[in-house]
Design a protein around this motif. Structure first.
Motif, PDB file in Angstrom:
ATOM      1  N   GLN A 100       0.793  -1.112   0.087  1.00 29.29           N
ATOM      2  CA  GLN A 100      -0.171   0.086   0.107  1.00 29.29           C
ATOM      3  C   GLN A 100       0.967   1.279   0.079  1.00 29.29           C
ATOM      4  OE1 GLN A 100      -2.837   0.191   2.936  1.00 29.29           O
ATOM      5  NE2 GLN A 100      -3.774   2.067   2.518  1.00 29.29           N
ATOM      6  N   GLN A 101       1.931   1.317   0.992  1.00 26.35           N
ATOM      7  CA  GLN A 101       2.832   2.349   0.777  1.00 26.35           C
ATOM      8  C   GLN A 101       3.449   2.692  -0.506  1.00 26.35           C
ATOM      9  OE1 GLN A 101       4.535   1.163   5.155  1.00 26.35           O
ATOM     10  NE2 GLN A 101       5.090   3.272   5.000  1.00 26.35           N
ATOM     11  N   THR A 102       3.818   1.698  -0.981  1.00 26.44           N
ATOM     12  CA  THR A 102       4.456   1.632  -2.326  1.00 26.44           C
ATOM     13  C   THR A 102       3.673   2.327  -3.372  1.00 26.44           C
ATOM     14  OG1 THR A 102       6.079  -0.316  -1.982  1.00 26.44           O
ATOM     15  CG2 THR A 102       5.662   0.173  -4.232  1.00 26.44           C
ATOM     16  N   MET A 103       2.451   1.722  -3.388  1.00 33.38           N
ATOM     17  CA  MET A 103       1.736   2.363  -4.594  1.00 33.38           C
ATOM     18  C   MET A 103       1.130   3.693  -4.302  1.00 33.38           C
ATOM     19  SD  MET A 103       2.050  -0.155  -6.518  1.00 33.38           S
ATOM     20  CE  MET A 103       1.187   0.591  -7.922  1.00 33.38           C
ATOM     21  N   GLN A 104       0.858   3.879  -3.203  1.00 30.49           N
ATOM     22  CA  GLN A 104       0.612   5.425  -2.772  1.00 30.49           C
ATOM     23  C   GLN A 104       1.701   6.414  -3.177  1.00 30.49           C
ATOM     24  OE1 GLN A 104      -0.607   5.157   1.335  1.00 30.49           O
ATOM     25  NE2 GLN A 104      -2.582   4.903   0.908  1.00 30.49           N
TER      26      GLN A 104
END
Length: 329
Positions: free
Chosen positions: A222-226
């Motif tokens: 989630q952090q990567t794609m955000q």
């Protein structure tokens, strides 16, 4: 023959052709520009084309390279984005008896023993110059030299230097652009502090870039794609992000193989240590091969770069998450 920086600066006017290659695309561009400047190439005497155009523009290429200038002065041909697939065509050009232009061949991270490197490294009248991404030592030297020359900086605090060496280095052009900005920002203060660096780096997407790189290799989907969403929203080029990702995985590989941590900013240290435990050397090597292929696709397929990068990042981050689960079990 193989060249280093000093060889290039002192010998560019003595050879018929030079291969400038490596993962640092900004540095490759710098050397191309420097060659034009040192040889005094006028605009009308410069012929540039992409390697994908070699076949369709072969006649024009040989005509330009093997015909004296109508305007006087030295001529130059620059072939960009070259790979081993075009080694035969490049060999035909640089070996032509009528060649009267200096030939510059610019490429990415070419393999040792490949067609292009073998051609240039094995000749006495040609040279190959590698442009690898800056490590902590060379980056620190570049930072000090550039800031001293640009703004007469007298001091860079240790935490400011640590922050810069952990955020920069993947692309020489990006690094120089940021250092120019820092020099203007500190102006007459003559000292660079951490607060100065933190205020200037957001425009280069450093915070989001950190989230993207370190979250990806730690398997935080989630952090990567955000973070990737924010970078692309801020118009960061997919090509640049792929190069930064390539440099990040090379840094990770060095840590995994040698067991030595690079200098890291405290905010990313935990994620990087997680990644060291997750990624074996063989997996990292496979990723680096895939990154080279992705960069080629971005240049040649015409597919939207954002789509290719999003798909690759999601799959790679998911792979990291699976490796982390496997390790825990």
């Amino acid at each position: 023959m193989k060249w280093k920086d000093a060889d290039f600066k002192n010998g560019i006017d003595t050879i018929r052709a030079v291969l400038i290659y490596g993962p640092d695309a900004g540095q490759v561009d710098e050397y191309c520009d420097l060659a034009v400047k040192k040889l005094g190439i006028e605009k009308d005497n410069l012929f540039a084309l992409d390697s994908d155009e070699l076949r369709e523009k072969q006649d024009a290429l040989f005509a330009e390279a093997c015909t004296p200038s109508m305007f006087g002065g030295r001529k130059m041909v620059i072939i960009s984005n070259a790979g081993d697939a075009c080694a035969k065509q490049v060999a035909d050009l640089v070996g032509h008896s009528g060649l009267c232009a200096t030939v510059i061949v610019a490429g990415g991270d070419l393999r040792a023993g490949g067609g292009l490197r073998s051609l240039f490294e094995g000749a006495d009248d040609m040279a190959a110059l590698a442009c690898y991404t800056d490590d902590a030592r060379t980056l620190a030297t570049l930072i000090r030299n550039e800031l001293s020359a640009a703004a007469g900086i007298q001091q860079i605090t240790p935490d400011a230097m640590a922050y810069m060496t952990s955020h920069l280095g993947g692309d020489r052009g990006i690094t120089r652009g940021f250092l120019t900005k820092i020099a203007l920002y500190v102006d007459d203060k003559r000292i660079v502090e951490l607060s100065d660096v933190e205020k200037c780096l957001p425009d280069t997407g450093a915070a989001d870039l950190d989230d993207f790189l370190y979250s990806l290799t730690a398997g935080h989907i989630q952090q990567t794609m955000q973070a990737l969403d924010r970078l692309l929203y801020d118009n960061k080029e997919p090509n640049m992000l792929v190069r930064m990702l390539d440099g990040h995985f090379k840094k990770l590989q060095t840590a995994v193989v040698d067991g030595q941590l690079p200098r890291l900013f405290w905010k990313v240290e935990d994620k990087f240590k997680q990644a060291i435990k997750i990624w074996p050397d063989a997996e990292i090597t496979a990723v680096l091969v895939r990154l080279n292929e992705l960069e080629r696709q971005l240049r040649t397929t015409g597919m939207p770069g954002e789509v290719l990068l999003r798909d690759f990042a999601l799959k790679l981050c998911a792979r990291a998450a699976k490796l982390a689960i496997k390790r825990r079990n």
